[in-house]
Design a protein around this motif. Structure first.
Motif, PDB file in Angstrom:
ATOM      1  N   ASN A  29       1.002  -1.164  -0.038  1.00 18.61           N
ATOM      2  CA  ASN A  29       0.051   0.104   0.196  1.00 18.61           C
ATOM      3  C   ASN A  29       1.078   1.032   0.183  1.00 18.61           C
ATOM      4  OD1 ASN A  29      -2.496  -1.308  -0.052  1.00 18.61           O
ATOM      5  ND2 ASN A  29      -2.924  -1.167   2.355  1.00 18.61           N
ATOM      6  N   ARG A  30       2.072   1.453   1.072  1.00 15.00           N
ATOM      7  CA  ARG A  30       3.247   2.429   0.256  1.00 15.00           C
ATOM      8  C   ARG A  30       3.550   2.887  -0.521  1.00 15.00           C
ATOM      9  NH1 ARG A  30       7.650   4.007  -0.035  1.00 15.00           N
ATOM     10  NH2 ARG A  30       7.847   1.377  -1.033  1.00 15.00           N
ATOM     11  N   ALA A  31       3.806   1.249  -1.680  1.00 13.88           N
ATOM     12  CA  ALA A  31       4.116   1.299  -2.738  1.00 13.88           C
ATOM     13  C   ALA A  31       3.146   2.529  -4.006  1.00 13.88           C
ATOM     14  CB  ALA A  31       4.832   0.369  -3.353  1.00 13.88           C
ATOM     15  N   GLU A  32       2.009   1.691  -3.179  1.00 12.77           N
ATOM     16  CA  GLU A  32       1.387   1.891  -4.004  1.00 12.77           C
ATOM     17  C   GLU A  32       0.545   3.638  -3.988  1.00 12.77           C
ATOM     18  OE1 GLU A  32      -2.073  -0.293  -5.211  1.00 12.77           O
ATOM     19  OE2 GLU A  32      -3.141   0.814  -4.329  1.00 12.77           O
ATOM     20  N   LYS A  33       0.556   4.267  -2.755  1.00 14.15           N
ATOM     21  CA  LYS A  33       0.644   5.267  -2.395  1.00 14.15           C
ATOM     22  C   LYS A  33       1.822   6.272  -3.508  1.00 14.15           C
ATOM     23  CE  LYS A  33      -2.288   4.705   1.318  1.00 14.15           C
ATOM     24  NZ  LYS A  33      -2.419   4.537   3.175  1.00 14.15           N
ATOM     25  N   ALA A  34       2.854   5.573  -3.245  1.00 17.84           N
ATOM     26  CA  ALA A  34       4.097   6.514  -3.428  1.00 17.84           C
ATOM     27  C   ALA A  34       4.150   6.711  -5.204  1.00 17.84           C
ATOM     28  CB  ALA A  34       5.195   5.611  -3.235  1.00 17.84           C
ATOM     29  N   ASN A  35       3.447   5.207  -5.845  1.00 14.74           N
ATOM     30  CA  ASN A  35       3.076   5.384  -7.516  1.00 14.74           C
ATOM     31  C   ASN A  35       2.667   6.614  -7.545  1.00 14.74           C
ATOM     32  OD1 ASN A  35       3.839   4.590  -9.838  1.00 14.74           O
ATOM     33  ND2 ASN A  35       1.845   3.838  -9.821  1.00 14.74           N
ATOM     34  N   GLN A  36       1.868   6.590  -6.812  1.00 11.77           N
ATOM     35  CA  GLN A  36       0.266   7.326  -6.682  1.00 11.77           C
ATOM     36  C   GLN A  36       1.100   8.862  -7.091  1.00 11.77           C
ATOM     37  OE1 GLN A  36      -2.961   6.548  -4.345  1.00 11.77           O
ATOM     38  NE2 GLN A  36      -3.766   4.376  -5.731  1.00 11.77           N
ATOM     39  N   GLN A  37       1.583   9.301  -5.356  1.00 12.04           N
ATOM     40  CA  GLN A  37       1.978  10.811  -5.722  1.00 12.04           C
ATOM     41  C   GLN A  37       3.184  11.154  -6.188  1.00 12.04           C
ATOM     42  OE1 GLN A  37       1.022  12.660  -3.389  1.00 12.04           O
ATOM     43  NE2 GLN A  37       2.536  14.411  -4.125  1.00 12.04           N
ATOM     44  N   THR A  38       4.117  10.296  -7.247  1.00  9.01           N
ATOM     45  CA  THR A  38       4.332   9.827  -8.220  1.00  9.01           C
ATOM     46  C   THR A  38       4.439  10.492  -9.418  1.00  9.01           C
ATOM     47  OG1 THR A  38       5.649   8.564  -7.106  1.00  9.01           O
ATOM     48  CG2 THR A  38       6.390   8.862  -9.740  1.00  9.01           C
ATOM     49  N   ARG A  39       2.656   9.684  -9.800  1.00  8.42           N
ATOM     50  CA  ARG A  39       2.169   9.737 -11.206  1.00  8.42           C
ATOM     51  C   ARG A  39       1.191  11.322 -11.237  1.00  8.42           C
ATOM     52  NH1 ARG A  39      -0.818   5.092 -13.590  1.00  8.42           N
ATOM     53  NH2 ARG A  39      -1.703   6.886 -15.119  1.00  8.42           N
ATOM     54  N   ALA A  40       1.356  11.978  -9.722  1.00  9.53           N
ATOM     55  CA  ALA A  40       0.425  13.406  -9.116  1.00  9.53           C
ATOM     56  C   ALA A  40       1.442  14.577  -9.810  1.00  9.53           C
ATOM     57  CB  ALA A  40       0.035  13.144  -8.663  1.00  9.53           C
ATOM     58  N   ASP A  41       2.909  14.188  -8.454  1.00  5.48           N
ATOM     59  CA  ASP A  41       3.183  15.002  -9.151  1.00  5.48           C
ATOM     60  C   ASP A  41       3.974  15.392 -10.614  1.00  5.48           C
ATOM     61  OD1 ASP A  41       5.468  14.206  -6.327  1.00  5.48           O
ATOM     62  OD2 ASP A  41       4.069  15.521  -6.229  1.00  5.48           O
ATOM     63  N   LEU A  42       3.740  13.997 -11.573  1.00  2.89           N
ATOM     64  CA  LEU A  42       4.025  13.785 -12.997  1.00  2.89           C
ATOM     65  C   LEU A  42       3.638  15.160 -13.390  1.00  2.89           C
ATOM     66  CD1 LEU A  42       5.636  10.653 -13.602  1.00  2.89           C
ATOM     67  CD2 LEU A  42       6.987  13.085 -13.895  1.00  2.89           C
ATOM     68  N   ASP A  43       2.481  14.629 -13.530  1.00  2.00           N
ATOM     69  CA  ASP A  43       1.303  15.245 -14.634  1.00  2.00           C
ATOM     70  C   ASP A  43       1.206  16.844 -13.942  1.00  2.00           C
ATOM     71  OD1 ASP A  43       0.159  12.975 -14.906  1.00  2.00           O
ATOM     72  OD2 ASP A  43      -1.537  12.367 -13.394  1.00  2.00           O
ATOM     73  N   ALA A  44       1.515  17.201 -12.625  1.00  2.00           N
ATOM     74  CA  ALA A  44       2.011  18.336 -12.341  1.00  2.00           C
ATOM     75  C   ALA A  44       2.738  18.881 -13.267  1.00  2.00           C
ATOM     76  CB  ALA A  44       1.762  18.487 -11.131  1.00  2.00           C
ATOM     77  N   LEU A  45       3.871  18.663 -13.356  1.00  2.21           N
ATOM     78  CA  LEU A  45       5.194  18.762 -14.154  1.00  2.21           C
ATOM     79  C   LEU A  45       4.758  18.920 -15.300  1.00  2.21           C
ATOM     80  CD1 LEU A  45       8.270  19.743 -14.072  1.00  2.21           C
ATOM     81  CD2 LEU A  45       8.522  17.596 -14.105  1.00  2.21           C
ATOM     82  N   ILE A  46       4.069  17.752 -16.177  1.00  5.64           N
ATOM     83  CA  ILE A  46       3.295  18.016 -17.601  1.00  5.64           C
ATOM     84  C   ILE A  46       2.940  19.170 -17.457  1.00  5.64           C
ATOM     85  CG2 ILE A  46       2.631  16.711 -19.303  1.00  5.64           C
ATOM     86  CD1 ILE A  46       5.765  15.997 -18.800  1.00  5.64           C
ATOM     87  N   GLY A  47       2.144  19.776 -16.652  1.00  8.41           N
ATOM     88  CA  GLY A  47       1.206  20.733 -17.071  1.00  8.41           C
ATOM     89  C   GLY A  47       2.077  21.714 -16.710  1.00  8.41           C
ATOM     90  N   THR A  48       3.002  22.153 -16.782  1.00  9.89           N
ATOM     91  CA  THR A  48       4.019  23.222 -16.419  1.00  9.89           C
ATOM     92  C   THR A  48       4.797  22.584 -17.809  1.00  9.89           C
ATOM     93  OG1 THR A  48       5.277  22.343 -15.177  1.00  9.89           O
ATOM     94  CG2 THR A  48       3.867  24.180 -14.248  1.00  9.89           C
ATOM     95  N   LEU A  49       5.384  22.035 -17.840  1.00  9.65           N
ATOM     96  CA  LEU A  49       6.406  21.423 -19.030  1.00  9.65           C
ATOM     97  C   LEU A  49       6.206  20.331 -19.113  1.00  9.65           C
ATOM     98  CD1 LEU A  49       7.686  22.901 -21.025  1.00  9.65           C
ATOM     99  CD2 LEU A  49      10.458  23.065 -20.036  1.00  9.65           C
ATOM    100  N   ASP A  50       6.239  19.533 -20.550  1.00  9.08           N
ATOM    101  CA  ASP A  50       6.843  18.808 -20.401  1.00  9.08           C
ATOM    102  C   ASP A  50       8.196  18.246 -20.821  1.00  9.08           C
ATOM    103  OD1 ASP A  50       4.530  16.384 -20.579  1.00  9.08           O
ATOM    104  OD2 ASP A  50       3.919  18.290 -21.384  1.00  9.08           O
ATOM    105  N   ASP A  51       9.228  17.084 -20.827  1.00 13.34           N
ATOM    106  CA  ASP A  51       9.943  16.593 -20.615  1.00 13.34           C
ATOM    107  C   ASP A  51      10.515  16.879 -22.116  1.00 13.34           C
ATOM    108  OD1 ASP A  51      10.481  13.836 -18.125  1.00 13.34           O
ATOM    109  OD2 ASP A  51      10.579  15.784 -18.174  1.00 13.34           O
ATOM    110  N   ILE A  52       9.759  16.395 -22.754  1.00 12.02           N
ATOM    111  CA  ILE A  52      10.155  16.921 -24.638  1.00 12.02           C
ATOM    112  C   ILE A  52       8.788  17.063 -24.799  1.00 12.02           C
ATOM    113  CG2 ILE A  52      10.078  16.162 -26.773  1.00 12.02           C
ATOM    114  CD1 ILE A  52      11.622  13.508 -25.030  1.00 12.02           C
ATOM    115  N   VAL A  53       8.839  18.135 -25.443  1.00  6.55           N
ATOM    116  CA  VAL A  53       7.363  19.093 -26.332  1.00  6.55           C
ATOM    117  C   VAL A  53       7.613  18.978 -28.217  1.00  6.55           C
ATOM    118  CG1 VAL A  53       5.178  20.362 -26.740  1.00  6.55           C
ATOM    119  CG2 VAL A  53       6.664  19.821 -24.398  1.00  6.55           C
ATOM    120  N   MET A  54       6.995  18.121 -28.608  1.00  2.00           N
ATOM    121  CA  MET A  54       7.574  18.580 -30.198  1.00  2.00           C
ATOM    122  C   MET A  54       5.675  18.881 -31.517  1.00  2.00           C
ATOM    123  SD  MET A  54       9.316  14.719 -31.406  1.00  2.00           S
ATOM    124  CE  MET A  54      11.185  14.354 -30.769  1.00  2.00           C
ATOM    125  N   GLU A  55       6.016  19.435 -32.458  1.00  2.00           N
ATOM    126  CA  GLU A  55       5.520  20.151 -32.925  1.00  2.00           C
ATOM    127  C   GLU A  55       5.857  19.541 -34.190  1.00  2.00           C
ATOM    128  OE1 GLU A  55       4.368  23.555 -32.428  1.00  2.00           O
ATOM    129  OE2 GLU A  55       2.974  24.130 -34.638  1.00  2.00           O
TER     130      GLU A  55
END
Length: 848
Positions: free
Chosen positions: A208-234
């Motif tokens: 459960n701890r690992a799962e919660k950590a994973n969920q938090q990681t995904r939330a952090d990544l989503d927040a980060l992508i919301g500002t600037l993704d690692d790679i953005v192409m057009e």
């Protein structure tokens, strides 16, 4: 001679056997309780998914199995000061926790504190070994506890260890008599199951701890992508890259200047077909496309998540495609670790479930994809091999006894090939030659409808198996002894009652046709015969009582007439000895009661006969009075008082034991088996009554017993005795089958005036010949005869003349006689010796 022979049937060793059987039964009850507790733990956890409820039931079962009054089960943890402490999952009595919180207004660490348990539990944790203290001293902090705290009189503490690590502690207290070391081994299946449960619970918390950590990681990544993704192409609608943004150029397959202005196929190499298909689908449908992939560079272990969508609010020519790529390596690693943890947890939980159901010692698993075979550490210990022992299917089978090995291999073959589960009890030999009995179980495991594993357990059942075999052996010995005793008594009954039947029958005939001067001789003959009959009846009745074959009747008894009738029977005997026989009946007694007249008469007859026997002068009195009466229920006390020789104080309790009289000379002077009072006591007790004696040597004795009776609501009218005038069986044709010539002659003389026509046969075969020659209204049949006995003849009689009634006359009155006759559908039985009037009654009901 008969009384001195019977004790040989019960050797002194039988007492030790019975004690061993009792101990074995107690052991089996403990093992049964442990298996039930394991099953209940599994079922409660599976049904309610509630660890607290499961452990509360687990603790209650531990208390019941060990006979403890208080206890707890707890899990090890570390305080903020890195000091080991215990968090209790369950405690008894539970109400004490609320009292602690009310008094101190604070949380008690989810648990409950007891006197001494704090100090003793620390000792268990410190030593990592079980602790038994059957005389605990005062606790060092006892003054800080509430007034209602429990004082310990005994304590059992057991560490819960898994993989050489203490996971928790089980503490039990206040077992009457303290704890014996053997209880620790007995509880091991429960302790191991609790350890596995704690381990699985901790694994679940970690997952459960690992799962919660994973969920938090995904939330952090989503927040980060919301500002600037690692790679953005057009890209444009020709699938040519027009722009590239990247927070870290190392994430790109190629430098930015080698991507801009190039098409997908030119820039992405081996990944181009995937991107090309995603772009075509996006341009065709307008729906956002998502894809996860691994870095095409083998030296880089990265994962990426791609999101491809059309750029909105675009007003220029053509379509613009926005590609956002983010590094999801951490999330994917967490998911992979989570899947591995989940698979490990499922395996442990599956092994735990099987262990809980079967009281497992060890578990095994076979992976169908990798052919990997896994053992838990308990199997290594059972087989006495090191933990680096090479595990194979062949080596696993080699530990079974050579005679049992083919059975195991066939069961395993059916499991692997036909997916048939097995559960076997087999002999097992360790690498060091230690023999044991094991229960081995194997089942298939399905994942998404496909078998991926085979799992099972191996349980050491040596003690249980040995106990079962010893119990079976003891049971067989006891049954053989009981059968031998029953057969002996059956033979004695037949051999003694057969001549008694002739004596009593002849005496009855002589009584009807005697000369005046022979009256005293006939009376003496009848008394002697009845006395001898009483002796054999004492022995047989005692055997029936011991076998639990006594069935009580519940029929009306007219009490005054009943008492007067018994007293009248003993008046001649009392008069002959020159003593008085009195009756004193309470006038408040109900006239009619519901009870068993035969057993009540047997009790009074034994007491009155003894009183007259041991009284040389003075009197014997029968006293009956009502103790209490409530509604239709009355309790009546009966007293038989005499002025005889009396009983010494030290013998007054022993006279109710079997084959005991006040002194050895008593038997020689007065006769008797020494069973009368023992039977009397048992007959009183099976009617839920109590008997006791008041006596003094030379001053007489008084035997008192009290019984409860129902009072009938409606009293039946007194019936007049049935009369049997000459010719009352006129022309009834009877076949008498009896091998004893004297008994045949007695029956002929008894029925001489009845008008019945009698034909005789000396055995079953001869009887069947008579039945084929002519019809009969009924058959009077003895059971024990040469060539063909009564049991063998009855089925043939029913086939030849099914309408003829059958009356059995037998000197064998053992309890199983009625059972055998009931199977043959014969209900009329007259035990020898019988009175002529009883034979008349049995025949009269068939006369038309």
């Amino acid at each position: 001679m008969l009384a001195s022979t019977l004790p040989v049937l019960l050797p002194e060793a039988a007492v030790e056997d019975i004690t061993e059987i009792s101990a074995l039964k107690n052991k089996l009850q403990q093992l049964s309780g442990i298996l039930d507790s394991l099953s209940e733990m599994h079922q409660t956890l599976a049904l309610h998914k509630n660890l607290s409820l499961t452990l509360e039931h687990f603790l209650q079962n531990l208390l019941a199995i060990t006979g403890s009054a208080t206890g707890y089960v707890g899990e090890m943890t570390m305080s903020y000061q890195h000091i080991p402490k215990l968090i209790l999952h369950a405690a008894a009595p539970a109400g004490y926790l609320q009292e602690m919180k009310r008094r101190y207004f604070k949380d008690q660490e989810h648990g409950l504190e007891f006197l001494n348990m704090d100090t003793l539990t620390k000792q268990v944790i410190r030593q990592a070994a079980p602790l038994i203290n059957n005389a605990p001293g005062p606790d060092e902090s006892a003054a800080a506890y509430p007034d209602q705290c429990l004082a310990l009189t005994s304590f059992l503490g057991i560490p819960v260890i898994y993989n050489n690590k203490i996971l928790g502690v089980i503490g039990l207290g206040n077992r009457p008599g303290g704890y014996a070391p053997a209880i620790i081994d007995t509880l091991q299946p429960l302790i191991q199951s609790y350890a596995l449960l704690l381990f699985a619970h901790n694994e679940e918390k970690e997952r459960n701890r690992a799962e919660k950590a994973n969920q938090q990681t995904r939330a952090d990544l989503d927040a980060l992508i919301g500002t600037l993704d690692d790679i953005v192409m057009e890209m444009n609608d020709q699938k040519v890259f027009t722009k590239v943004w990247c927070s870290n150029d190392c994430l790109l397959f190629h430098p930015k200047d080698q991507i801009i202005g190039r098409s997908i196929s030119e820039a992405l190499g081996s990944m181009a077909p995937v991107f090309d298909n995603l772009a075509d689908t996006l341009l065709r449908t307008g729906e956002t496309q998502e894809y996860e992939y691994r870095d095409i560079r083998e030296e880089i272990n990265n994962w990426y998540g791609l999101k491809m969508s059309l750029l909105k609010n675009h007003h220029g020519p053509g379509k613009r495609i926005l590609i956002m790529i983010k590094n999801i390596t951490a999330r994917m690693q967490d998911e992979i670790a989570l899947r591995q943890t989940k698979a490990e947890l499922e395996r442990n939980l599956h092994l735990l479930n099987i262990s809980q159901q079967m009281g497992a010692i060890g578990g095994w698993e076979f992976n169908t994809a990798t052919s990997e075979l896994f053992w838990t550490k308990q199997i290594f210990e059972l087989r006495e091999v090191p933990h680096d022992y090479p595990i194979t299917l062949e080596s696993s089978a080699s530990f079974y006894h050579p005679e049992d090995r083919p059975i195991f291999e066939e069961a395993r073959r059916n499991l692997f090939q036909h997916h048939k589960p097995y559960c076997l009890e087999l002999r097992h030999i360790s690498s060091k030659g230690t023999p044991t009995w094991v229960k081995t179980v194997g089942v298939p495991v399905y994942t998404n409808g496909i078998i991926t594993h085979f799992r099972g357990i191996i349980m050491d059942i040596t003690n249980q198996k040995l106990t079962e075999m010893e119990l079976v052996k003891a049971k067989e010995s006891a049954e053989k002894a009981a059968q031998a005793r029953s057969e002996f008594l059956s033979v004695m009954s037949h051999e003694i009652r057969t001549p008694l039947n002739a004596i009593i029958g002849i005496a009855g005939i002589l009584e009807d046709n005697h000369l005046p001067e022979n009256a005293e001789v006939i009376q003496s003959l009848q008394f002697s015969a009845k006395h001898l009959l009483g002796l054999i009846n004492d022995i047989l009745d005692f055997n029936k009582i011991e076998a639990g074959k006594i069935e009580l009747e519940h029929i009306p008894i007219h009490l005054p007439e009943f008492i007067n009738g018994i007293a009248s029977n003993y008046q001649p005997l009392a008069k002959a000895k020159g003593i008085k026989l009195y009756t004193a009946v309470d006038h408040d007694l109900p006239q009619n009661i519901l009870g068993d007249p035969v057993r009540l008469g047997q009790i009074l007859n034994n007491l009155i006969n003894n009183a007259i026997k041991f009284t040389q002068k003075g009197s014997v009195s029968i006293e009956v009075h009502q103790q209490e009466c409530h509604g239709n229920r009355t309790h009546i006390q009966f007293t038989v008082r005499d002025t005889g020789i009396g009983i010494p104080p030290e013998m007054q309790d022993k006279v109710f034991e079997t084959f005991v009289q006040a002194e050895a000379a008593t038997t020689r002077r007065h006769g008797g088996t020494g069973l009368g009072l023992a039977i009397t006591k048992k007959l009183v007790e099976i009617q839920r009554g109590h008997i006791h004696v008041e006596s003094a040597p030379g001053k007489g004795s008084a035997f008192h017993f009290t019984l409860g009776f129902d009072i009938p609501v409606l009293h039946k009218k007194q019936q007049t005795p049935q009369q049997f005038p000459p010719g009352f069986l006129e022309n009834m044709k009877l076949l008498v089958v009896e091998d004893n010539v004297i008994n045949v002659r007695i029956i002929e003389m008894q029925l001489k005036k009845s008008g019945a026509r009698i034909t005789t046969a000396t055995n079953g075969k001869q009887a069947l010949e008579r039945l084929k020659e002519q019809p009969f209204d009924g058959i009077i049949l003895d059971l024990h005869m040469p060539e063909m006995n009564g049991y063998e003849a009855i089925p043939h009689i029913k086939m030849i003349q099914p309408d003829a009634f059958i009356i059995v006359l037998t000197a064998d009155i053992m309890p199983d006689v009625m059972e055998k006759l009931a199977i043959l559908h014969v209900t009329d039985l007259l035990p020898k010796p019988y009175a002529a009037v009883d034979l008349y009654k049995a025949l009269a009901k068939y006369y038309e």
